[in-house]
Design a protein around this motif. Sequence first.
Motif, PDB file in Angstrom:
ATOM      1  N   TRP A   1      -7.492   7.374  -5.221  1.00 47.95           N
ATOM      2  CA  TRP A   1      -7.716   6.535  -4.041  1.00 47.95           C
ATOM      3  C   TRP A   1      -8.511   5.279  -4.396  1.00 47.95           C
TER       4      TRP A   1
ATOM      5  N   THR B   1      -3.460   5.752   0.804  1.00 49.55           N
ATOM      6  CA  THR B   1      -2.635   4.634   1.266  1.00 49.55           C
ATOM      7  C   THR B   1      -3.483   3.424   1.666  1.00 49.55           C
ATOM      8  N   SER B   2      -4.759   3.458   1.354  1.00 49.59           N
ATOM      9  CA  SER B   2      -5.627   2.306   1.618  1.00 49.59           C
ATOM     10  C   SER B   2      -5.695   1.435   0.367  1.00 49.59           C
ATOM     11  N   TRP B   3      -6.334   0.286   0.519  1.00 46.53           N
ATOM     12  CA  TRP B   3      -6.508  -0.581  -0.639  1.00 46.53           C
ATOM     13  C   TRP B   3      -7.507   0.026  -1.616  1.00 46.53           C
TER      14      TRP B   3
ATOM     15  N   ARG C   1       0.812  -1.220   0.000  1.00 44.64           N
ATOM     16  CA  ARG C   1       0.000   0.000   0.000  1.00 44.64           C
ATOM     17  C   ARG C   1       0.842   1.265   0.000  1.00 44.64           C
TER      18      ARG C   1
ATOM     19  N   PHE D   1     -12.098  -1.565   3.713  1.00 41.35           N
ATOM     20  CA  PHE D   1     -10.719  -1.203   3.409  1.00 41.35           C
ATOM     21  C   PHE D   1     -10.262   0.071   4.113  1.00 41.35           C
ATOM     22  N   VAL D   2     -11.164   1.046   4.255  1.00 35.12           N
ATOM     23  CA  VAL D   2     -10.795   2.308   4.897  1.00 35.12           C
ATOM     24  C   VAL D   2     -12.070   3.003   5.372  1.00 35.12           C
TER      25      VAL D   2
ATOM     26  N   GLN E   1      -4.642   9.321   3.982  1.00 35.10           N
ATOM     27  CA  GLN E   1      -5.212   8.082   4.518  1.00 35.10           C
ATOM     28  C   GLN E   1      -5.954   7.314   3.436  1.00 35.10           C
ATOM     29  N   LEU E   2      -6.688   8.012   2.588  1.00 31.00           N
ATOM     30  CA  LEU E   2      -7.422   7.347   1.513  1.00 31.00           C
ATOM     31  C   LEU E   2      -6.468   6.784   0.456  1.00 31.00           C
TER      32      LEU E   2
ATOM     33  N   LYS F   1     -16.553   0.132   5.202  1.00 32.63           N
ATOM     34  CA  LYS F   1     -15.300   0.267   5.942  1.00 32.63           C
ATOM     35  C   LYS F   1     -14.391  -0.942   5.791  1.00 32.63           C
TER      36      LYS F   1
END
Length: 367
Positions: A139, A291-293, A91, A270-271, A288-289, A268
């Motif tokens: 994202w 670096t999420s899946w 990620r 994944f994020v 944050q978004l 939620k």
Amino acid sequence: MRKNNPKSQSTELELDQPNIEDYLPDGHPIHQEPRGKLRLCDLLDISPTLSEAAGAIVDDSFLRCFKSIPSEPWNWNVYLFPLWCFGVVVRYFVLFPARVLLLSFGWMIFLSAFIPVHLLLKRDNNLRKNIEVFFVASWTGVVKYHGPRPSMRPKQVFVANHTSMIDFIVLEQMTAFAVIMQKHPGWVGLLQNTILESVGCIWFNRTEAKDREIVARKLREHVQGADNNPLLIFPEGTCVNNHYSVMFKKGAFELGCTVCPVAIKYNKIFVDAFWNSRKQSFTKHLLQLMTSWAVVCDVWYLEPQNQKPGETSIEFAERVREIISQRAGLKMVPWDGYLKYSRPSPKLKEGKQRDFADLVLRRLEEK
């Protein structure tokens, strides 16, 4: 060795207790009590007050609307922890750089054609949509749209529940909207002033009382324009954590327009897409978004609603809020979202203090 005398210990503890008489004015009837001095331990039964305070802390449905609810941890065992570490590497060191490059590429295309885009943005919706696709892709937005989108007609207002600023991007990439949004500082404010105003967006500052009148006038003028993009309004007025829905402001429901409800529900898995603006900047939220899946959400276009005869704008707003909440699986709470940005009124605190003081005096007079 000297033994402790329980009686003397009890006497010492009582001497340490403050005298209630010391806090009462001279001449108060409590001073004439024949049974001697009152101690704090004899004052009153405070269990009702403690129960009220504990209930306010434990079951504060207002604060729960604006808190991120963490998911249950799944990776803290010897089998799954290595997989989680591998996912972090992918990620942060594979997906994140690729997304940054994709977003930078999109910005380069946009900035290289800023003037023609700025001139054509109101007319060429396809060009605008292509630009916004880069934001959603940065994202890895996985968005499912349900239901037929309402046809673009004059005197329409779209209203939706609000979780993050990305709500606007999720909806805007499918339909042209002029959004009503809080004015933000920094690079987000620069985007608002230079880009989003070209599609007819309207900004407000909730700390300025005069802005309410100005925004209300702009709303009425906008809905009267036949060539203007339809309005997109988030009536909650603030980001809520996608588990609750707070009161809808009535401004969108007293324009005499058809209201088209839109329900947004983020998964939620994944994020958590909720933006807690009190604790993190939008830059940190966007990081944050990115670096999420993936960001997974569903969007439902619901049946347009009109105000019923004899129905007030507040009742109309609550009816639409119930429709959106039921579709998105949100719990309705009777709170004004603007309380998130304000402290309790001094009158409210003084009222609680006065009630407590009256209770103390009544108990003293009963002794």
